[in-house]
Design a protein around this motif. Structure first.
Motif, PDB file in Angstrom:
ATOM      1  N   ALA A  53      27.792  43.854 -89.033  1.00 12.11           N
ATOM      2  CA  ALA A  53      28.709  43.689 -87.898  1.00 12.11           C
ATOM      3  C   ALA A  53      29.523  42.401 -88.004  1.00 12.11           C
ATOM      4  CB  ALA A  53      27.939  43.712 -86.584  1.00 12.11           C
ATOM      5  N   ILE A  54      30.015  42.126 -89.216  1.00 10.36           N
ATOM      6  CA  ILE A  54      30.838  40.944 -89.473  1.00 10.36           C
ATOM      7  C   ILE A  54      32.172  41.416 -90.047  1.00 10.36           C
ATOM      8  CG2 ILE A  54      31.068  38.838 -90.852  1.00 10.36           C
ATOM      9  CD1 ILE A  54      28.018  38.596 -90.772  1.00 10.36           C
ATOM     10  N   SER A  55      33.270  40.837 -89.569  1.00  7.24           N
ATOM     11  CA  SER A  55      34.603  41.237 -90.023  1.00  7.24           C
ATOM     12  C   SER A  55      35.211  40.143 -90.892  1.00  7.24           C
ATOM     13  CB  SER A  55      35.510  41.500 -88.818  1.00  7.24           C
ATOM     14  OG  SER A  55      35.800  40.286 -88.140  1.00  7.24           O
ATOM     15  N   TRP A  56      36.302  40.499 -91.588  1.00  8.57           N
ATOM     16  CA  TRP A  56      37.012  39.484 -92.375  1.00  8.57           C
ATOM     17  C   TRP A  56      37.638  38.432 -91.467  1.00  8.57           C
ATOM     18  CZ3 TRP A  56      36.018  38.554 -97.116  1.00  8.57           C
ATOM     19  CH2 TRP A  56      35.591  39.566 -97.954  1.00  8.57           C
ATOM     20  N   LYS A  57      37.949  38.802 -90.249  1.00  8.16           N
ATOM     21  CA  LYS A  57      38.442  37.819 -89.293  1.00  8.16           C
ATOM     22  C   LYS A  57      37.368  36.774 -89.018  1.00  8.16           C
ATOM     23  CE  LYS A  57      40.472  37.363 -84.667  1.00  8.16           C
ATOM     24  NZ  LYS A  57      40.905  38.091 -83.441  1.00  8.16           N
ATOM     25  N   ASP A  58      36.121  37.211 -88.926  1.00  5.48           N
ATOM     26  CA  ASP A  58      35.012  36.276 -88.705  1.00  5.48           C
ATOM     27  C   ASP A  58      34.876  35.295 -89.865  1.00  5.48           C
ATOM     28  OD1 ASP A  58      34.282  37.535 -86.296  1.00  5.48           O
ATOM     29  OD2 ASP A  58      33.043  39.006 -87.371  1.00  5.48           O
ATOM     30  N   LEU A  59      35.248  35.734 -91.068  1.00  3.65           N
ATOM     31  CA  LEU A  59      35.102  34.886 -92.255  1.00  3.65           C
ATOM     32  C   LEU A  59      36.343  34.051 -92.564  1.00  3.65           C
ATOM     33  CD1 LEU A  59      33.093  37.128 -94.756  1.00  3.65           C
ATOM     34  CD2 LEU A  59      32.270  35.610 -92.948  1.00  3.65           C
ATOM     35  N   GLY A  60      37.401  34.193 -91.752  1.00  2.00           N
ATOM     36  CA  GLY A  60      38.528  33.285 -91.942  1.00  2.00           C
ATOM     37  C   GLY A  60      39.893  33.890 -92.071  1.00  2.00           C
ATOM     38  N   LEU A  70      42.266  37.779-103.133  1.00  2.00           N
ATOM     39  CA  LEU A  70      40.971  38.454-103.206  1.00  2.00           C
ATOM     40  C   LEU A  70      39.871  37.493-103.641  1.00  2.00           C
ATOM     41  CD1 LEU A  70      42.045  41.844-104.858  1.00  2.00           C
ATOM     42  CD2 LEU A  70      41.274  41.497-102.496  1.00  2.00           C
ATOM     43  N   GLU A  71      40.173  36.618-104.592  1.00  2.00           N
ATOM     44  CA  GLU A  71      39.170  35.667-105.053  1.00  2.00           C
ATOM     45  C   GLU A  71      38.760  34.716-103.929  1.00  2.00           C
ATOM     46  OE1 GLU A  71      40.631  33.775-108.593  1.00  2.00           O
ATOM     47  OE2 GLU A  71      39.818  35.366-109.865  1.00  2.00           O
ATOM     48  N   GLU A  72      39.707  34.272-103.118  1.00  2.00           N
ATOM     49  CA  GLU A  72      39.349  33.388-102.012  1.00  2.00           C
ATOM     50  C   GLU A  72      38.528  34.117-100.947  1.00  2.00           C
ATOM     51  OE1 GLU A  72      39.537  30.204-102.089  1.00  2.00           O
ATOM     52  OE2 GLU A  72      40.463  30.455-104.060  1.00  2.00           O
ATOM     53  N   MET A  73      38.901  35.347-100.647  1.00  2.00           N
ATOM     54  CA  MET A  73      38.132  36.140 -99.679  1.00  2.00           C
ATOM     55  C   MET A  73      36.700  36.337-100.156  1.00  2.00           C
ATOM     56  SD  MET A  73      41.032  38.995 -98.787  1.00  2.00           S
ATOM     57  CE  MET A  73      39.882  40.086 -97.933  1.00  2.00           C
ATOM     58  N   LEU A  74      36.543  36.649-101.430  1.00  2.00           N
ATOM     59  CA  LEU A  74      35.233  36.989-101.959  1.00  2.00           C
ATOM     60  C   LEU A  74      34.409  35.752-102.322  1.00  2.00           C
ATOM     61  CD1 LEU A  74      36.385  39.964-104.196  1.00  2.00           C
ATOM     62  CD2 LEU A  74      35.017  40.129-102.109  1.00  2.00           C
ATOM     63  N   ASP A  75      34.991  34.840-103.097  1.00  2.00           N
ATOM     64  CA  ASP A  75      34.227  33.697-103.593  1.00  2.00           C
ATOM     65  C   ASP A  75      33.998  32.633-102.531  1.00  2.00           C
ATOM     66  OD1 ASP A  75      33.780  34.093-106.610  1.00  2.00           O
ATOM     67  OD2 ASP A  75      35.880  34.613-106.367  1.00  2.00           O
ATOM     68  N   ARG A  76      34.932  32.439-101.660  1.00  2.00           N
ATOM     69  CA  ARG A  76      34.736  31.466-100.599  1.00  2.00           C
ATOM     70  C   ARG A  76      34.266  32.146 -99.308  1.00  2.00           C
ATOM     71  NH1 ARG A  76      35.850  29.546-105.269  1.00  2.00           N
ATOM     72  NH2 ARG A  76      38.008  30.237-105.203  1.00  2.00           N
ATOM     73  N   GLY A  77      35.057  33.072 -98.774  1.00  2.00           N
ATOM     74  CA  GLY A  77      34.704  33.668 -97.492  1.00  2.00           C
ATOM     75  C   GLY A  77      33.372  34.385 -97.501  1.00  2.00           C
ATOM     76  N   PHE A  78      33.209  35.361 -98.378  1.00  2.00           N
ATOM     77  CA  PHE A  78      31.976  36.163 -98.377  1.00  2.00           C
ATOM     78  C   PHE A  78      30.801  35.411 -98.990  1.00  2.00           C
ATOM     79  CE2 PHE A  78      28.960  39.145-100.203  1.00  2.00           C
ATOM     80  CZ  PHE A  78      28.714  39.981 -99.126  1.00  2.00           C
ATOM     81  N   PRO A 120      44.785  28.535 -95.961  1.00  2.00           N
ATOM     82  CA  PRO A 120      45.173  27.404 -96.825  1.00  2.00           C
ATOM     83  C   PRO A 120      44.659  27.566 -98.253  1.00  2.00           C
ATOM     84  CG  PRO A 120      44.288  26.631 -94.724  1.00  2.00           C
ATOM     85  CD  PRO A 120      44.003  28.088 -94.788  1.00  2.00           C
ATOM     86  N   LEU A 121      43.459  28.134 -98.390  1.00  2.00           N
ATOM     87  CA  LEU A 121      42.887  28.340 -99.714  1.00  2.00           C
ATOM     88  C   LEU A 121      43.687  29.379-100.490  1.00  2.00           C
ATOM     89  CD1 LEU A 121      40.552  27.183 -97.847  1.00  2.00           C
ATOM     90  CD2 LEU A 121      38.980  28.353 -99.358  1.00  2.00           C
ATOM     91  N   ILE A 122      44.058  30.456 -99.805  1.00  2.00           N
ATOM     92  CA  ILE A 122      44.839  31.503-100.456  1.00  2.00           C
ATOM     93  C   ILE A 122      46.191  30.959-100.907  1.00  2.00           C
ATOM     94  CG2 ILE A 122      46.071  33.677-100.040  1.00  2.00           C
ATOM     95  CD1 ILE A 122      43.722  34.482 -98.206  1.00  2.00           C
ATOM     96  N   LEU A 123      46.840  30.204-100.031  1.00  2.00           N
ATOM     97  CA  LEU A 123      48.145  29.637-100.367  1.00  2.00           C
ATOM     98  C   LEU A 123      48.039  28.676-101.541  1.00  2.00           C
ATOM     99  CD1 LEU A 123      51.129  29.368 -99.772  1.00  2.00           C
ATOM    100  CD2 LEU A 123      50.594  27.685 -97.998  1.00  2.00           C
ATOM    101  N   ALA A 124      47.031  27.796-101.517  1.00  2.00           N
ATOM    102  CA  ALA A 124      46.854  26.843-102.608  1.00  2.00           C
ATOM    103  C   ALA A 124      46.540  27.563-103.922  1.00  2.00           C
ATOM    104  CB  ALA A 124      45.727  25.866-102.270  1.00  2.00           C
ATOM    105  N   HIS A 125      45.704  28.576-103.857  1.00  2.00           N
ATOM    106  CA  HIS A 125      45.336  29.341-105.055  1.00  2.00           C
ATOM    107  C   HIS A 125      46.565  30.035-105.642  1.00  2.00           C
ATOM    108  CE1 HIS A 125      41.723  31.628-106.956  1.00  2.00           C
ATOM    109  NE2 HIS A 125      42.741  31.596-107.802  1.00  2.00           N
ATOM    110  N   CYS A 126      47.365  30.626-104.776  1.00  2.00           N
ATOM    111  CA  CYS A 126      48.596  31.285-105.240  1.00  2.00           C
ATOM    112  C   CYS A 126      49.538  30.293-105.903  1.00  2.00           C
ATOM    113  CB  CYS A 126      49.296  31.968-104.068  1.00  2.00           C
ATOM    114  SG  CYS A 126      48.463  33.452-103.438  1.00  2.00           S
ATOM    115  N   LEU A 127      49.681  29.115-105.318  1.00  2.00           N
ATOM    116  CA  LEU A 127      50.559  28.098-105.879  1.00  2.00           C
ATOM    117  C   LEU A 127      50.053  27.611-107.239  1.00  2.00           C
ATOM    118  CD1 LEU A 127      51.381  26.004-102.672  1.00  2.00           C
ATOM    119  CD2 LEU A 127      53.000  27.351-104.033  1.00  2.00           C
ATOM    120  N   LEU A 128      48.748  27.386-107.353  1.00  2.00           N
ATOM    121  CA  LEU A 128      48.182  26.926-108.619  1.00  2.00           C
ATOM    122  C   LEU A 128      48.402  27.953-109.723  1.00  2.00           C
ATOM    123  CD1 LEU A 128      44.824  25.373-107.355  1.00  2.00           C
ATOM    124  CD2 LEU A 128      46.725  24.128-108.386  1.00  2.00           C
ATOM    125  N   ASN A 129      48.154  29.207-109.413  1.00  2.00           N
ATOM    126  CA  ASN A 129      48.348  30.251-110.424  1.00  2.00           C
ATOM    127  C   ASN A 129      49.815  30.451-110.769  1.00  2.00           C
ATOM    128  OD1 ASN A 129      45.663  30.824-110.870  1.00  2.00           O
ATOM    129  ND2 ASN A 129      45.564  32.470-109.374  1.00  2.00           N
TER     130      ASN A 129
END
Length: 227
Positions: free
Chosen positions: A58-65, A139-147, A209-218
């Motif tokens: 009962a946890i959503s992606w919104k709950d994770l950030g 996806l990497e930020e959602m999975l590696d950091r959020g989840f 912020p993590l997604i944006l930074a990751h996109c910029l780095l890549n």
């Protein structure tokens, strides 16, 4: 009817399943597809597993950030992440010469040109693949950091020690997954994971912020290949 609170063991089993799929799915590589398509297949498969276990708890992606970002705060944190990443990698470059053991050299820059099919002046191809690179970054930020950070914490206990361990462990997994050895590449990626994980916790667990930074780095990394 109130849903029972999952035990630590339940979250630990989720982690075993999740990590098994995360590493196991990478044993599948479809030669008829390019590197980006294979990478997205791996990440999307892992995303399905993560989302499945989240629904069970009962946890959503919104709950994770994945909440609505505040523009100025998001940009400010993104800048700090980029600065911290540069400082972290530069510090490692200085300190690695003092290590008592040798590390395999980082050949990822040369490999990236082959993997992504990039060459000098190939801006058309760059513009075609960069949206897919951004999707993979998100996806990497959602999975590696959020989840991953959240589930490691829940499998242990909700205290500062569990949080620190979760940030360190996800960074180690993130680095190892990019080279499967102890090398300059794995440590550099691990440093990026450590910065991202720390930013995730300290910024109130907002993934944008993590997604944006990751996109910029890549993006900057790939621009270097075609410029």
């Amino acid at each position: 009817m109130t849903q029972p609170i999952p035990s630590k063991a339940a979250y630990a089993l989720d982690l075993v399943l999740y990590l098994g799929v995360m590493f196991g799915i990478r044993e599948l590589y479809f030669d008829q597809l390019d590197f980006i398509a294979n990478g997205l297949f791996w990440s999307l498969t892992t995303l399905l597993v993560a989302t499945w276990r989240m629904r069970a708890r009962a946890i959503s992606w919104k709950d994770l950030g994945l909440t609505k970002p505040k523009l100025l705060k998001t940009l400010g944190i993104t800048v700090l992440i980029l600065i911290a990443t540069v400082v972290g990698i530069m510090s490692f470059e200085i300190l690695k010469d003092f290590l008592s053991f040798d590390l395999n050299p980082d050949t990822s820059s040369a490999q990236a040109s082959v993997k992504f099919g990039l060459e000098k002046g190939g801006w058309t191809h760059f513009l075609m693949i960069i949206p897919l690179v951004w999707l993979q970054s998100a996806l990497e930020e959602m999975l590696d950091r959020g989840f991953l950070i959240s589930w490691i914490e829940k499998a242990l206990s909700s205290n500062i020690v569990a949080t620190v361990f979760a940030v360190l462990l996800q960074a180690a997994i993130f680095g190892f997954r990019h080279s499967y050895d102890l090398s300059e590449r794995s440590i550099t990626v691990g440093i990026i994971g450590l910065v991202m994980g720390t930013a995730y916790v300290l910024s109130g667990r907002n993934l944008w912020p993590l997604i944006l930074a990751h996109c910029l780095l890549n993006t900057l990394s790939l621009v270097e290949k075609v410029a």
